[in-house]
Design a protein around this motif. Structure first.
Motif, PDB file in Angstrom:
ATOM      1  N   LEU A   1      15.809  -7.150   7.210  1.00 35.47           N
ATOM      2  CA  LEU A   1      16.581  -8.373   7.412  1.00 35.47           C
ATOM      3  C   LEU A   1      17.483  -8.622   6.207  1.00 35.47           C
ATOM      4  O   LEU A   1      17.144  -8.228   5.085  1.00 35.47           O
ATOM      5  N   PRO A   2      18.604  -9.294   6.402  1.00 39.42           N
ATOM      6  CA  PRO A   2      19.561  -9.486   5.315  1.00 39.42           C
ATOM      7  C   PRO A   2      19.256 -10.687   4.435  1.00 39.42           C
ATOM      8  O   PRO A   2      20.098 -11.102   3.635  1.00 39.42           O
ATOM      9  N   CYS A   3      18.063 -11.249   4.558  1.00 34.15           N
ATOM     10  CA  CYS A   3      17.747 -12.457   3.789  1.00 34.15           C
ATOM     11  C   CYS A   3      16.235 -12.568   3.609  1.00 34.15           C
ATOM     12  O   CYS A   3      15.457 -11.898   4.281  1.00 34.15           O
ATOM     13  N   GLY A   4      15.849 -13.418   2.653  1.00 37.21           N
ATOM     14  CA  GLY A   4      14.441 -13.728   2.438  1.00 37.21           C
ATOM     15  C   GLY A   4      13.737 -12.912   1.385  1.00 37.21           C
ATOM     16  O   GLY A   4      12.644 -13.273   0.942  1.00 37.21           O
ATOM     17  N   GLY A   5      14.333 -11.803   0.950  1.00 29.90           N
ATOM     18  CA  GLY A   5      13.661 -10.908   0.018  1.00 29.90           C
ATOM     19  C   GLY A   5      13.944 -11.206  -1.442  1.00 29.90           C
ATOM     20  O   GLY A   5      14.488 -12.256  -1.804  1.00 29.90           O
ATOM     21  N   ALA A   6      13.565 -10.254  -2.285  1.00 27.04           N
ATOM     22  CA  ALA A   6      13.735 -10.401  -3.733  1.00 27.04           C
ATOM     23  C   ALA A   6      14.583  -9.256  -4.262  1.00 27.04           C
ATOM     24  O   ALA A   6      14.181  -8.086  -4.198  1.00 27.04           O
ATOM     25  N   LEU A   7      15.745  -9.604  -4.749  1.00 27.41           N
ATOM     26  CA  LEU A   7      16.672  -8.639  -5.332  1.00 27.41           C
ATOM     27  C   LEU A   7      17.505  -9.396  -6.341  1.00 27.41           C
ATOM     28  O   LEU A   7      17.987 -10.492  -6.056  1.00 27.41           O
TER      29      LEU A   7
ATOM     30  N   ILE B   1      15.508 -14.213  14.124  1.00 25.61           N
ATOM     31  CA  ILE B   1      14.561 -14.212  12.998  1.00 25.61           C
ATOM     32  C   ILE B   1      15.301 -14.359  11.674  1.00 25.61           C
ATOM     33  O   ILE B   1      14.900 -15.136  10.804  1.00 25.61           O
ATOM     34  N   ALA B   2      16.401 -13.626  11.527  1.00 23.56           N
ATOM     35  CA  ALA B   2      17.181 -13.744  10.296  1.00 23.56           C
ATOM     36  C   ALA B   2      17.701 -15.166  10.117  1.00 23.56           C
ATOM     37  O   ALA B   2      17.709 -15.700   9.001  1.00 23.56           O
ATOM     38  N   GLY B   3      18.093 -15.796  11.203  1.00 24.11           N
ATOM     39  CA  GLY B   3      18.569 -17.170  11.123  1.00 24.11           C
ATOM     40  C   GLY B   3      17.475 -18.128  10.698  1.00 24.11           C
ATOM     41  O   GLY B   3      17.709 -19.040   9.891  1.00 24.11           O
ATOM     42  N   TRP B   4      16.261 -17.925  11.217  1.00 17.50           N
ATOM     43  CA  TRP B   4      15.148 -18.793  10.828  1.00 17.50           C
ATOM     44  C   TRP B   4      14.776 -18.594   9.361  1.00 17.50           C
ATOM     45  O   TRP B   4      14.485 -19.558   8.654  1.00 17.50           O
ATOM     46  N   VAL B   5      14.778 -17.346   8.915  1.00 16.83           N
ATOM     47  CA  VAL B   5      14.475 -17.081   7.502  1.00 16.83           C
ATOM     48  C   VAL B   5      15.520 -17.742   6.611  1.00 16.83           C
ATOM     49  O   VAL B   5      15.191 -18.407   5.624  1.00 16.83           O
ATOM     50  N   ARG B   6      16.790 -17.574   6.957  1.00 23.64           N
ATOM     51  CA  ARG B   6      17.854 -18.152   6.128  1.00 23.64           C
ATOM     52  C   ARG B   6      17.774 -19.672   6.114  1.00 23.64           C
ATOM     53  O   ARG B   6      17.981 -20.307   5.062  1.00 23.64           O
ATOM     54  N   THR B   7      17.463 -20.271   7.251  1.00 23.22           N
ATOM     55  CA  THR B   7      17.318 -21.727   7.301  1.00 23.22           C
ATOM     56  C   THR B   7      16.170 -22.180   6.408  1.00 23.22           C
ATOM     57  O   THR B   7      16.249 -23.219   5.732  1.00 23.22           O
ATOM     58  N   SER B   8      15.082 -21.405   6.379  1.00 19.26           N
ATOM     59  CA  SER B   8      13.946 -21.739   5.524  1.00 19.26           C
ATOM     60  C   SER B   8      14.337 -21.660   4.051  1.00 19.26           C
ATOM     61  O   SER B   8      13.939 -22.513   3.244  1.00 19.26           O
ATOM     62  N   VAL B   9      15.122 -20.648   3.692  1.00 16.60           N
ATOM     63  CA  VAL B   9      15.619 -20.525   2.317  1.00 16.60           C
ATOM     64  C   VAL B   9      16.481 -21.723   1.961  1.00 16.60           C
ATOM     65  O   VAL B   9      16.324 -22.337   0.887  1.00 16.60           O
ATOM     66  N   GLU B  10      17.386 -22.066   2.842  1.00 13.56           N
ATOM     67  CA  GLU B  10      18.307 -23.175   2.570  1.00 13.56           C
ATOM     68  C   GLU B  10      17.565 -24.499   2.470  1.00 13.56           C
ATOM     69  O   GLU B  10      17.908 -25.361   1.641  1.00 13.56           O
ATOM     70  N   TYR B  11      16.526 -24.687   3.293  1.00 16.05           N
ATOM     71  CA  TYR B  11      15.709 -25.901   3.193  1.00 16.05           C
ATOM     72  C   TYR B  11      15.016 -25.959   1.828  1.00 16.05           C
ATOM     73  O   TYR B  11      14.939 -27.023   1.201  1.00 16.05           O
ATOM     74  N   ALA B  12      14.511 -24.824   1.385  1.00 15.01           N
ATOM     75  CA  ALA B  12      13.812 -24.788   0.092  1.00 15.01           C
ATOM     76  C   ALA B  12      14.727 -25.217  -1.034  1.00 15.01           C
ATOM     77  O   ALA B  12      14.321 -25.975  -1.934  1.00 15.01           O
ATOM     78  N   TRP B  13      15.964 -24.743  -1.013  1.00 20.67           N
ATOM     79  CA  TRP B  13      16.914 -25.127  -2.058  1.00 20.67           C
ATOM     80  C   TRP B  13      17.307 -26.607  -1.962  1.00 20.67           C
ATOM     81  O   TRP B  13      17.454 -27.285  -2.976  1.00 20.67           O
ATOM     82  N   ALA B  14      17.466 -27.087  -0.743  1.00 22.58           N
ATOM     83  CA  ALA B  14      17.883 -28.474  -0.552  1.00 22.58           C
ATOM     84  C   ALA B  14      16.761 -29.462  -0.843  1.00 22.58           C
ATOM     85  O   ALA B  14      17.018 -30.633  -1.165  1.00 22.58           O
ATOM     86  N   ASN B  15      15.511 -28.992  -0.740  1.00 27.62           N
ATOM     87  CA  ASN B  15      14.342 -29.863  -0.946  1.00 27.62           C
ATOM     88  C   ASN B  15      13.352 -29.182  -1.897  1.00 27.62           C
ATOM     89  O   ASN B  15      12.241 -28.811  -1.492  1.00 27.62           O
ATOM     90  N   PRO B  16      13.731 -28.989  -3.148  1.00 29.78           N
ATOM     91  CA  PRO B  16      12.921 -28.173  -4.066  1.00 29.78           C
ATOM     92  C   PRO B  16      11.521 -28.722  -4.342  1.00 29.78           C
ATOM     93  O   PRO B  16      10.628 -27.960  -4.711  1.00 29.78           O
TER      94      PRO B  16
END
Length: 281
Positions: free
Chosen positions: A69-75, A198-213
Protein backbone atom coordinates in the motif's frame (compact mmCIF):
# COMPACT_ATOMS: atom_id res chain seq x y z
CA UNK A 1 -11.17 -7.24 8.70
CA UNK A 2 -8.05 -8.81 10.23
CA UNK A 3 -4.93 -6.69 10.68
CA UNK A 4 -1.54 -7.18 12.35
CA UNK A 5 0.95 -4.51 13.30
CA UNK A 6 3.47 -3.85 16.05
CA UNK A 7 2.67 -2.28 19.43
CA UNK A 8 5.27 0.40 18.68
CA UNK A 9 4.10 4.02 18.99
CA UNK A 10 4.26 4.82 15.28
CA UNK A 11 1.94 1.93 14.37
CA UNK A 12 -0.57 2.51 17.17
CA UNK A 13 -0.58 6.24 16.39
CA UNK A 14 -1.24 5.57 12.69
CA UNK A 15 -3.98 2.98 13.20
CA UNK A 16 -5.66 4.41 16.31
CA UNK A 17 -8.52 6.03 14.40
CA UNK A 18 -9.36 2.94 12.33
CA UNK A 19 -9.08 0.60 15.33
CA UNK A 20 -11.47 2.82 17.28
CA UNK A 21 -14.11 3.15 14.56
CA UNK A 22 -13.25 6.74 13.66
CA UNK A 23 -12.70 6.17 9.93
CA UNK A 24 -15.99 6.62 8.02
CA UNK A 25 -17.01 3.59 6.01
CA UNK A 26 -14.13 1.41 7.21
CA UNK A 27 -14.90 -2.08 8.54
CA UNK A 28 -14.22 -2.99 12.15
CA UNK A 29 -10.73 -4.34 12.77
CA UNK A 30 -9.65 -7.52 14.54
CA UNK A 31 -6.14 -6.53 15.63
CA UNK A 32 -3.13 -8.73 16.36
CA UNK A 33 -0.21 -6.88 17.97
CA UNK A 34 3.10 -8.56 17.19
CA UNK A 35 6.77 -7.75 16.70
CA UNK A 36 8.07 -7.48 13.15
CA UNK A 37 9.67 -10.93 13.12
CA UNK A 38 6.24 -12.45 13.80
CA UNK A 39 4.38 -10.35 11.23
CA UNK A 40 6.99 -11.19 8.61
CA UNK A 41 6.27 -14.85 9.31
CA UNK A 42 2.52 -14.28 9.13
CA UNK A 43 2.84 -12.79 5.68
CA UNK A 44 4.71 -15.82 4.32
CA UNK A 45 2.59 -18.44 6.09
CA UNK A 46 -0.22 -18.43 3.55
CA UNK A 47 -2.77 -17.84 6.30
CA UNK A 48 -1.84 -14.30 7.29
CA UNK A 49 -4.32 -11.50 8.01
CA UNK A 50 -5.94 -9.23 5.43
CA UNK A 51 -3.66 -6.27 6.20
CA UNK A 52 -0.37 -6.21 8.04
CA UNK A 53 2.87 -4.39 8.71
CA UNK A 54 6.04 -6.14 7.56
CA UNK A 55 9.65 -5.29 6.84
CA UNK A 56 10.40 -4.03 3.34
CA UNK A 57 13.08 -6.72 3.28
CA UNK A 58 10.34 -9.38 3.43
CA UNK A 59 8.36 -7.90 0.56
CA UNK A 60 9.85 -10.00 -2.29
CA UNK A 61 8.60 -13.19 -0.63
CA UNK A 62 4.96 -12.14 -0.27
CA UNK A 63 4.03 -10.34 -3.48
CA UNK A 64 2.09 -13.24 -4.96
CA UNK A 65 -0.55 -12.83 -2.24
CA UNK A 66 -0.07 -9.25 -1.03
CA UNK A 67 0.42 -5.80 -2.52
CA UNK A 68 2.28 -2.86 -1.01
CA UNK A 69 0.00 0.00 0.00
CA UNK A 70 1.20 3.55 -0.66
CA UNK A 71 0.59 4.73 2.90
CA UNK A 72 0.76 3.79 6.56
CA UNK A 73 4.32 2.49 6.69
CA UNK A 74 7.65 3.73 8.00
CA UNK A 75 10.14 5.30 5.62
CA UNK A 76 12.25 8.35 6.23
CA UNK A 77 15.53 10.01 7.02
CA UNK A 78 17.48 9.99 10.26
CA UNK A 79 15.58 6.94 11.46
CA UNK A 80 17.78 4.01 10.51
CA UNK A 81 18.89 0.99 12.56
CA UNK A 82 21.96 1.18 14.79
CA UNK A 83 24.79 -1.30 15.38
CA UNK A 84 25.68 -1.22 19.07
CA UNK A 85 28.54 -2.69 21.11
CA UNK A 86 29.61 -2.32 24.73
CA UNK A 87 32.45 -0.10 23.52
CA UNK A 88 35.31 -2.06 25.07
CA UNK A 89 36.79 -4.33 22.41
CA UNK A 90 34.71 -3.35 19.37
CA UNK A 91 34.94 0.29 18.33
CA UNK A 92 35.67 -0.15 14.63
CA UNK A 93 33.63 -2.06 11.99
CA UNK A 94 36.67 -4.25 11.24
CA UNK A 95 36.48 -5.52 14.83
CA UNK A 96 33.17 -7.24 13.98
CA UNK A 97 34.94 -9.91 11.94
CA UNK A 98 33.91 -13.32 13.25
CA UNK A 99 31.82 -11.87 16.09
CA UNK A 100 28.36 -12.84 17.37
CA UNK A 101 25.72 -10.31 16.38
CA UNK A 102 22.10 -10.24 17.54
CA UNK A 103 19.41 -9.10 15.08
CA UNK A 104 15.62 -8.77 15.55
CA UNK A 105 14.62 -10.73 12.45
CA UNK A 106 16.27 -12.57 9.57
CA UNK A 107 14.00 -10.78 7.10
CA UNK A 108 13.99 -7.35 8.70
CA UNK A 109 15.03 -4.28 6.74
CA UNK A 110 17.49 -3.61 9.53
CA UNK A 111 19.24 -6.93 8.93
CA UNK A 112 19.21 -6.42 5.16
CA UNK A 113 20.86 -3.02 5.56
CA UNK A 114 23.34 -4.57 7.99
CA UNK A 115 24.32 -7.28 5.47
CA UNK A 116 24.79 -4.72 2.70
CA UNK A 117 26.89 -2.53 5.01
CA UNK A 118 28.93 -5.42 6.43
CA UNK A 119 29.86 -6.61 2.94
CA UNK A 120 31.66 -3.30 2.50
CA UNK A 121 33.05 -2.72 6.00
CA UNK A 122 33.64 -6.04 7.82
CA UNK A 123 36.56 -8.03 6.34
CA UNK A 124 35.72 -11.72 6.19
CA UNK A 125 32.22 -11.08 7.47
CA UNK A 126 30.71 -11.37 10.92
CA UNK A 127 30.43 -14.67 12.76
CA UNK A 128 27.23 -16.10 14.22
CA UNK A 129 23.95 -14.25 13.72
CA UNK A 130 21.60 -14.65 16.69
CA UNK A 131 17.88 -13.94 16.25
CA UNK A 132 16.70 -12.26 19.44
CA UNK A 133 13.52 -10.40 20.48
CA UNK A 134 14.08 -6.68 20.08
CA UNK A 135 13.74 -5.83 23.77
CA UNK A 136 16.44 -8.37 24.76
CA UNK A 137 19.17 -7.13 22.44
CA UNK A 138 20.55 -4.14 24.35
CA UNK A 139 20.71 -5.94 27.72
CA UNK A 140 22.48 -8.85 26.00
CA UNK A 141 25.09 -6.52 24.49
CA UNK A 142 25.55 -4.74 27.82
CA UNK A 143 25.98 -8.02 29.69
CA UNK A 144 28.44 -9.48 27.18
CA UNK A 145 26.17 -12.31 26.03
CA UNK A 146 26.74 -11.17 22.45
CA UNK A 147 29.37 -8.96 20.84
CA UNK A 148 27.11 -6.54 18.99
CA UNK A 149 23.43 -5.89 18.46
CA UNK A 150 21.35 -4.49 15.65
CA UNK A 151 18.59 -2.32 17.10
CA UNK A 152 15.61 -0.38 15.77
CA UNK A 153 12.81 1.90 16.92
CA UNK A 154 13.13 3.66 20.28
CA UNK A 155 16.60 2.19 20.89
CA UNK A 156 17.86 5.27 19.03
CA UNK A 157 16.86 7.27 22.07
CA UNK A 158 17.52 4.80 24.90
CA UNK A 159 20.78 2.98 24.11
CA UNK A 160 22.98 5.43 26.11
CA UNK A 161 21.12 4.39 29.27
CA UNK A 162 22.55 0.88 28.76
CA UNK A 163 26.08 2.26 28.52
CA UNK A 164 26.38 1.13 24.90
CA UNK A 165 28.50 2.45 22.05
CA UNK A 166 27.07 3.20 18.61
CA UNK A 167 29.38 1.52 16.13
CA UNK A 168 27.44 2.79 13.12
CA UNK A 169 24.14 4.34 12.12
CA UNK A 170 22.99 2.27 9.15
CA UNK A 171 20.47 4.92 8.20
CA UNK A 172 23.17 7.56 7.86
CA UNK A 173 25.28 5.11 5.85
CA UNK A 174 22.37 4.34 3.49
CA UNK A 175 21.44 8.00 3.03
CA UNK A 176 25.05 9.01 2.35
CA UNK A 177 25.57 6.08 -0.01
CA UNK A 178 22.34 6.51 -2.00
CA UNK A 179 20.91 9.94 -1.24
CA UNK A 180 17.59 8.20 -0.56
CA UNK A 181 15.39 7.76 2.50
CA UNK A 182 15.34 4.41 4.29
CA UNK A 183 12.47 1.98 3.62
CA UNK A 184 11.79 0.30 6.96
CA UNK A 185 8.24 -0.99 7.48
CA UNK A 186 5.62 -1.60 4.78
CA UNK A 187 1.84 -1.92 4.98
CA UNK A 188 0.54 -4.69 2.73
CA UNK A 189 -2.94 -6.00 1.92
CA UNK A 190 -4.25 -9.09 0.20
CA UNK A 191 -4.56 -8.61 -3.55
CA UNK A 192 -8.03 -10.17 -3.49
CA UNK A 193 -9.39 -7.19 -1.50
CA UNK A 194 -10.36 -3.66 -2.55
CA UNK A 195 -6.90 -2.09 -2.36
CA UNK A 196 -8.10 1.41 -3.24
CA UNK A 197 -10.57 1.35 -0.37
CA UNK A 198 -8.05 -0.04 2.14
CA UNK A 199 -5.45 2.55 1.16
CA UNK A 200 -8.05 5.26 1.61
CA UNK A 201 -8.96 4.03 5.09
CA UNK A 202 -5.30 3.85 6.11
CA UNK A 203 -4.63 7.36 4.82
CA UNK A 204 -7.71 8.71 6.60
CA UNK A 205 -6.47 7.12 9.83
CA UNK A 206 -3.07 8.80 9.37
CA UNK A 207 -4.69 12.15 8.71
CA UNK A 208 -6.93 11.80 11.77
CA UNK A 209 -3.88 11.05 13.91
CA UNK A 210 -2.17 14.24 12.77
CA UNK A 211 -5.30 16.35 13.19
CA UNK A 212 -5.99 14.93 16.67
CA UNK A 213 -2.56 14.16 18.17
CA UNK A 214 -3.84 13.79 21.73
CA UNK A 215 -6.67 11.38 20.88
CA UNK A 216 -4.39 8.36 20.63
CA UNK A 217 -2.16 9.13 23.62
CA UNK A 218 -3.53 6.58 26.09
CA UNK A 219 -3.80 3.88 23.39
CA UNK A 220 -0.21 4.49 22.29
CA UNK A 221 1.21 4.49 25.81
CA UNK A 222 -0.79 1.42 26.84
CA UNK A 223 0.77 -0.63 24.05
CA UNK A 224 4.19 0.97 24.48
CA UNK A 225 4.09 -0.47 28.00
CA UNK A 226 6.79 1.16 30.13
CA UNK A 227 8.08 3.56 27.51
CA UNK A 228 8.49 7.15 28.70
CA UNK A 229 5.84 9.43 27.11
CA UNK A 230 8.54 11.74 25.74
CA UNK A 231 10.33 8.78 24.12
CA UNK A 232 7.05 7.58 22.64
CA UNK A 233 6.40 11.02 21.14
CA UNK A 234 9.95 11.22 19.77
CA UNK A 235 9.37 7.79 18.20
CA UNK A 236 6.18 9.03 16.51
CA UNK A 237 7.80 12.25 15.34
CA UNK A 238 10.65 10.29 13.75
CA UNK A 239 8.75 7.50 12.02
CA UNK A 240 5.43 9.11 11.06
CA UNK A 241 6.11 11.61 8.29
CA UNK A 242 5.06 12.63 4.78
CA UNK A 243 5.98 9.16 3.46
CA UNK A 244 3.45 7.66 5.88
CA UNK A 245 0.69 9.54 4.08
CA UNK A 246 2.05 8.89 0.59
CA UNK A 247 5.18 7.03 -0.51
CA UNK A 248 5.32 9.03 -3.72
CA UNK A 249 8.00 8.76 -6.37
CA UNK A 250 10.87 9.21 -3.91
CA UNK A 251 9.51 6.56 -1.58
CA UNK A 252 8.99 4.02 -4.34
CA UNK A 253 12.46 4.90 -5.66
CA UNK A 254 13.96 4.11 -2.26
CA UNK A 255 12.18 0.74 -2.14
CA UNK A 256 13.39 -0.07 -5.65
CA UNK A 257 16.97 0.88 -4.73
CA UNK A 258 17.01 -1.22 -1.55
CA UNK A 259 15.48 -4.35 -3.06
CA UNK A 260 17.38 -3.96 -6.32
CA UNK A 261 20.72 -3.72 -4.53
CA UNK A 262 19.80 -6.63 -2.27
CA UNK A 263 18.74 -8.78 -5.25
CA UNK A 264 22.01 -8.00 -7.04
CA UNK A 265 23.85 -9.24 -3.94
CA UNK A 266 21.76 -12.43 -3.88
CA UNK A 267 20.07 -11.54 -0.60
CA UNK A 268 16.45 -11.40 -1.81
CA UNK A 269 14.57 -12.68 -4.87
CA UNK A 270 14.56 -10.31 -7.82
CA UNK A 271 11.21 -8.62 -8.50
CA UNK A 272 9.75 -6.39 -11.18
CA UNK A 273 8.76 -3.58 -8.86
CA UNK A 274 6.35 -1.59 -11.08
CA UNK A 275 4.37 -4.72 -11.96
CA UNK A 276 4.49 -6.29 -8.53
CA UNK A 277 3.30 -3.43 -6.37
CA UNK A 278 0.07 -1.60 -5.86
CA UNK A 279 -0.42 1.30 -8.27
CA UNK A 280 1.28 4.50 -7.13
CA UNK A 281 -1.04 7.06 -5.57
Amino acid sequence: MNIAFSPCPNDTFVFHAWVHGLVPGAPALDVTYADIDITNGMATSGTGPDVLKISYAALPWVLSEYALLPCGGALGRGCGPLVLTNGTTIRDPRDLSGRRVAVPSERSTAYLLFRLWAAQHVPGGVGEIVIMPFHQIMPAVRDGEIDAGLVIHEARFTYPSYGLYMLTDLGSWWETDTGLPIPLGAIIARRSLDLDAIAGWVRTSVEYAWANPDASRSYVLNHAQEMDPEVAQAHIDLYVNSFTANLGEEGYGAVAALLGRAAAAGLVPSINLPEALYAKR
